[in-house]
Design an enzyme around this catalytic site. Structure first.
Site, PDB file in Angstrom:
ATOM      1  N   ASP A  73       7.079  -6.043  -9.008  1.00 25.80           N
ATOM      2  CA  ASP A  73       6.930  -7.420  -8.674  1.00 25.80           C
ATOM      3  C   ASP A  73       5.490  -7.733  -9.279  1.00 25.80           C
ATOM      4  OD1 ASP A  73       5.358  -6.047  -6.735  1.00 25.80           O
ATOM      5  OD2 ASP A  73       6.930  -6.210  -5.523  1.00 25.80           O
ATOM      6  N   ASP A  75       1.934  -9.556  -8.525  1.00 23.02           N
ATOM      7  CA  ASP A  75       1.041 -10.091  -7.419  1.00 23.02           C
ATOM      8  C   ASP A  75      -0.084 -10.942  -8.211  1.00 23.02           C
ATOM      9  OD1 ASP A  75       2.713  -9.217  -5.487  1.00 23.02           O
ATOM     10  OD2 ASP A  75       1.246  -7.390  -5.407  1.00 23.02           O
ATOM     11  N   ASP A 150      -7.641   0.204  -3.650  1.00 27.66           N
ATOM     12  CA  ASP A 150      -7.623   1.619  -3.481  1.00 27.66           C
ATOM     13  C   ASP A 150      -7.870   2.484  -4.831  1.00 27.66           C
ATOM     14  OD1 ASP A 150      -5.013   1.190  -4.538  1.00 27.66           O
ATOM     15  OD2 ASP A 150      -3.940   1.911  -2.988  1.00 27.66           O
TER      16      ASP A 150
END
Ligand code: ATP
Ligand code: MG
Length: 447
Positions: A73, A75, A150
């Site tokens: 997907d 973002d 991260d």
């Protein structure tokens, strides 16, 4: 450093612009074209930019495109607040309470838009007694938004309008070197959020990237911190891992790093029994293959497979202690689910399907009378049969049984009649046939 890399790849220097703290990688270098971005994500970044905001495709999608993989997907990150984003698009809604995001809908596609946010220093943040950050919902700028992510590979910003990538942490070089590296001090970042240890394992296995040694090193001594993570979050992460299409390498890696204890508490027990291990590995391999073939996979099937040998062991123990098979099976299922639930929140909504799959297994042994036809007619037959095949492959039951069912389900009526074994039910069964149809459970071997 980056220039050296460019030279090696192209034999000449392609200029990399520096904007503030970011390296801006041009299209000529990274070759990710705007066409690789989904329709919805392009509409969102174009719309926000036209309204005067910054807007980029971020995170896993940029990483996947650079690795030549199809993103799951897309973002978008922006400097617009959720309310400002909502105002730009006709079909948009604000979701989330802790950190508000906007979902912008274009037909089937939903694009998740988040406002740049910053990590709060552990000293200022609300943490639990082990340093896990409980709240991190502060808006920030683009640079801060990169720093709170991260891995360096996950911290890239792609602008579909200019086809440039903004890179604050040398993520581009790391991706080119196939390395997954934590942004900042790995120990600090794991303490803030222990789930990052699982993400490190999952993403490196799924993407075939090597873990940077400094990123991998603290995991063995910090793994205990996973026990403080809320169960529901662990479950979500486990599900992502199991449905990643690379479940088998992920679980192997988790095991090698001894992280599997916290994840699925019984997994260590199961994996220690040779039969259980073989069955679990086959189930994972089978799931990975189904995902590769774009066939549907059900979490309930997987969890039923992961726990099957526990159910078998509990069932056997109860029968050995004199309980009758049907009752023993029901009690064994509840016992295993309760034990598991105490540590990893497998939601109850999966219970019905898991139990059904387990309960149907003994019925495959019954090949006399009308029973096989009744089993075949059940809506859950196909899944239960797939489960049976795994049991055959693992050597738990005779392969002949699987082959019999394979033939039986596709055979003509005539052939089916030939295949049915003489009904061994005896007079007791024959009497029963005149009564009401037997319930599913009553068809388990009774004696
Ligand atoms: P996947 O392909 O599995 O979706 P992903 O990297 O896109 O991988 P998401 O969970 O969708 O994973 O997260 C989107 C982005 O949010 C990540 O790329 C990363 O930048 C950031 N992110 C997610 N989880 C964390 C975390 N625990 N700590 C810091 N940043 C995170
Ligand atoms: Mg993602």
């Amino acid at each position: 450093m980056i220039k050296r890399l460019i030279k090696r790849v192209f034999g000449k220097t392609v200029p990399v612009r520096v904007a503030g703290a970011a390296h801006v990688i041009p299209f000529e270098l990274h070759k990710v074209s705007r066409d690789g971005i989904s329709y919805g994500a392009r509409r969102v970044t174009d719309g926000l930019q036209a309204a005067g905001f910054k807007a980029f495709v971020v995170g896993g999608a940029v990483r996947d495109l650079l690795l030549d993989r199809q993103p799951k997907d897309f973002d978008v990150a922006t400097d617009a607040t959720p309310e400002e984003v909502k105002r730009v698009f006709r079909r948009a809604r604000i979701i989330g309470r802790r950190f508000r995001l906007v979902h912008v809908m274009f037909g089937e596609e939903t694009v998740e838009v988040s406002t740049f946010r910053r990590a709060i220093d552990a000293e200022d943040a609300e943490t639990d007694e082990h340093g896990r950050i409980l709240r991190d919902n502060e808006f920030g700028d683009q640079e801060q938004d990169a720093a709170r992510r991260d891995f360096t590979a996950n911290g890239l910003f792609y602008d579909p309008a200019t086809q440039e990538i903004f890179d604050y942490h040398h993520g581009y070089e790391d991706i080119r070197a196939n390395t997954l590296r934590m942004i900042g001090d790995p120990e600090v970042r794991y303490r803030e959020d222990p789930v990052r240890m699982l993400r490190a394992v999952r993403l490196s296995a799924k993407l075939g990237m090597k873990l940077d040694p400094a990123t991998a090193a603290p995991i063995s001594k910090m793994k205990e911190l996973l026990s403080n993570v809320p169960e529901a979050r662990l479950f979500d992460e486990m599900l992502k891992l199991l449905l990643s299409g690379q479940a088998l390498p992920c679980i192997k890696k988790l095991r090698a790093m001894e992280l599997h204890h916290g994840m699925l508490p019984m997994l260590d027990v199961i994996l220690e029994q040779p039969m259980g291990e073989k069955f679990v590995m086959l189930a994972l391999q089978n799931t990975d293959q189904r995902i590769a073939e774009e066939k549907p996979t059900s979490p309930a099937f997987l969890f039923a497979a992961l726990l099957w040998h526990e159910v078998l062991a509990a069932w056997k123990a109860r029968q050995d202690a004199g309980e009758r098979p049907v009752g023993a099976m029901h009690a064994a299922m509840d016992e295993v689910l309760d034990r598991q639930r105490a540590q990893l929140a497998i939601p109850r909504r999966y219970d019905t399907v898991m139990k059904e799959l387990w309960l149907l297994q003994p019925r495959f042994e019954q090949r006399g009378g009308q029973r096989p036809l009744r089993l075949l007619a059940l809506p859950r037959f196909r899944a239960a049969y797939d489960f049976l095949l795994l049991r055959c492959q693992s050597g738990e039951v005779d392969a002949e049984l699987g082959a019999w069912w394979e033939e039986f389900q596709h055979a003509s009526d005539e052939r089916r009649n030939e295949m049915l074994l003489p009904d061994s039910g005896g007079p007791k069964k024959r009497r029963r046939r005149n009564k009401k149809p037997a319930a599913a459970q009553a068809e388990l071997p009774i004696d």
